[in-house]
Design an enzyme around this catalytic site. Sequence first.
Site, PDB file in Angstrom:
ATOM      1  CG  HIS A  30      -1.836   1.170   1.312  1.00  0.00           C
ATOM      2  ND1 HIS A  30      -3.175   1.016   1.576  1.00  0.00           N
ATOM      3  CD2 HIS A  30      -1.659   2.504   1.155  1.00  0.00           C
ATOM      4  CE1 HIS A  30      -3.772   2.188   1.559  1.00  0.00           C
ATOM      5  NE2 HIS A  30      -2.856   3.116   1.322  1.00  0.00           N
ATOM      6  CG  HIS A  32      -0.957   7.201  -1.088  1.00  0.00           C
ATOM      7  ND1 HIS A  32      -2.216   7.367  -1.599  1.00  0.00           N
ATOM      8  CD2 HIS A  32      -1.107   6.534   0.082  1.00  0.00           C
ATOM      9  CE1 HIS A  32      -3.103   6.818  -0.775  1.00  0.00           C
ATOM     10  NE2 HIS A  32      -2.459   6.309   0.251  1.00  0.00           N
ATOM     11  CE  LYS A 116      -7.984   2.224  -0.240  1.00  0.00           C
ATOM     12  NZ  LYS A 116      -6.802   2.877   0.234  1.00  0.00           N
ATOM     13  CG  HIS A 153      -9.738   4.750   3.759  1.00  0.00           C
ATOM     14  ND1 HIS A 153      -8.526   5.397   3.781  1.00  0.00           N
ATOM     15  CD2 HIS A 153     -10.452   5.279   4.793  1.00  0.00           C
ATOM     16  CE1 HIS A 153      -8.506   6.277   4.771  1.00  0.00           C
ATOM     17  NE2 HIS A 153      -9.664   6.232   5.397  1.00  0.00           N
ATOM     18  CG  HIS A 191      -4.589   2.432   5.984  1.00  0.00           C
ATOM     19  ND1 HIS A 191      -5.909   2.512   6.365  1.00  0.00           N
ATOM     20  CD2 HIS A 191      -4.513   2.989   4.756  1.00  0.00           C
ATOM     21  CE1 HIS A 191      -6.596   3.101   5.395  1.00  0.00           C
ATOM     22  NE2 HIS A 191      -5.770   3.385   4.402  1.00  0.00           N
ATOM     23  CG  ASP A 264      -1.520   4.920   4.022  1.00  0.00           C
ATOM     24  OD1 ASP A 264      -1.611   5.268   2.826  1.00  0.00           O
ATOM     25  OD2 ASP A 264      -2.309   5.315   4.894  1.00  0.00           O
ATOM     26  CG  HIS A 268       0.272  15.466   1.667  1.00  0.00           C
ATOM     27  ND1 HIS A 268      -0.697  15.719   0.738  1.00  0.00           N
ATOM     28  CD2 HIS A 268      -0.129  14.357   2.330  1.00  0.00           C
ATOM     29  CE1 HIS A 268      -1.665  14.805   0.825  1.00  0.00           C
ATOM     30  NE2 HIS A 268      -1.334  13.956   1.787  1.00  0.00           N
TER      31      HIS A 268
HETATM   32  O1  DOR Z   1      -3.284   9.865   5.561  1.00  0.00           O
HETATM   33  C1  DOR Z   1      -3.661   9.516   4.465  1.00  0.00           C
HETATM   34  N1  DOR Z   1      -3.151  10.056   3.333  1.00  0.00           N
HETATM   35  N2  DOR Z   1      -4.622   8.608   4.388  1.00  0.00           N
HETATM   36  C2  DOR Z   1      -5.190   8.268   3.223  1.00  0.00           C
HETATM   37  O2  DOR Z   1      -6.065   7.433   3.226  1.00  0.00           O
HETATM   38  C3  DOR Z   1      -4.796   8.951   1.975  1.00  0.00           C
HETATM   39  C4  DOR Z   1      -3.446   9.475   2.083  1.00  0.00           C
HETATM   40  C5  DOR Z   1      -3.088  10.440   0.963  1.00  0.00           C
HETATM   41  O3  DOR Z   1      -3.370  10.126  -0.197  1.00  0.00           O
HETATM   42  O4  DOR Z   1      -2.505  11.469   1.260  1.00  0.00           O
HETATM   43 ZN    ZN Z   2      -3.320   5.104   1.682  1.00  0.00          ZN
END
Ligand code: DOR
Ligand code: ZN
Length: 366
Positions: A30, A32, A116, A153, A191, A264, A268
């Site tokens: 998992h 991103h 998902k 989720h 998660h 996970d 950002h």
């Molecule tokens: O904390 C998170 N950030 N939880 C999520 O489910 C999505 C993820 C994100 O894409 O930033």
């Molecule tokens: Zn995630």
Amino acid sequence: MTSSDRPMNDADPGTQVGRRLTLRRPDDWHVHLRDDHMLAGVVNYTARQFARAIVMPNLSPPIITVAAAKGYRARILSAVEPGLTFEPLMTCYLTDTIDAGEVERGFSEGVFTACKLYPAHATTNSDHGVTDIRNIHRVLEVMQRIGMPLLVHGEVTDRHIDIFDREAVFIESILAKLIEDFPALKVVFEHITTADAVAFVEAGASNLAATITPHHLAINRNAMFDGGIRPHFYCLPIAKRETHRLALRRAATSGSAKFFLGTDSAPHTAGDKEAACGCAGIFNAPFAMESYAKSFDEEGALHRLEAFASENGARFYGLPLNEGLVVIERQDVNVPSRLATSSSEIVPFHAGEKLGWRFVPHDEPV
Ligand code: DOR
Ligand code: ZN
């Protein structure tokens, strides 16, 4: 070195395994990876440690077609640095109107590995998510028939439900019924953050499993409020109280094949996190295996790390185990307070901390 001539990690179970830990190459079930500049800035942290990763589809717009997934996969591969072998496993984002035929075609062509489920408005880029599970019943029937995993989720989105209860309420109000309605569907409860989720997964059949992040093994909710508001510990599902963290540690280190690694990692920019309305997500990819090793070591369970990181997930997905090996060694490593990418700065998980483990790069002689 092959997996048959390497030192056994579980020769001394429950205690220490020496200075070096050699594992079958792990996978991240998992992650991103984002797109564009952010993708280029983050993907190699994952590719250096993991052979494969299940890539989340919550881009803007989300990945809902086979063509979009193929294009995204190509962009990921072209951002991977030469010398690394990395296989992104693509996922399809479920919407209320998703085309079941497209999902089936993507799976049979080997483009989609899983779908998902984001409840609409649960988290980052989930606005196109599912507003009512009944809207995706036809797709779930298809997935059950073809053996395609559903990645969940697991949080309700009702703003009247306390944020710390949203996972437990999701189990009672949605997940239990979903599993009753689709008993043969492969489901990964993603998660997980609560003792309730651990108990639910343990009590379920073998087609129900869960991923556990490094941060939910390491922090409880106090981390977000330690002497002030700490946005870099804010993620969704939100970290819970200490009893839940301990339940997650017990599950991850239990040896049960139902629990496996999913970071996970959710980058950002520092600016998007350090804001009046900061984004949810913890960027743990740069020191992911070091963080897991620390938690397993603290639990006296390093001999269980390989199954959690490199075996249970592949077996659940019905994929071959990786052939290569990685080495993690006991050595102090200072985690930088910020990492610069070509376009922005990102604060990694464990920023400013000293970790007692180092992931040995694949091209460093051991
Ligand atoms: O904390 C998170 N950030 N939880 C999520 O489910 C999505 C993820 C994100 O894409 O930033
Ligand atoms: Zn995630």
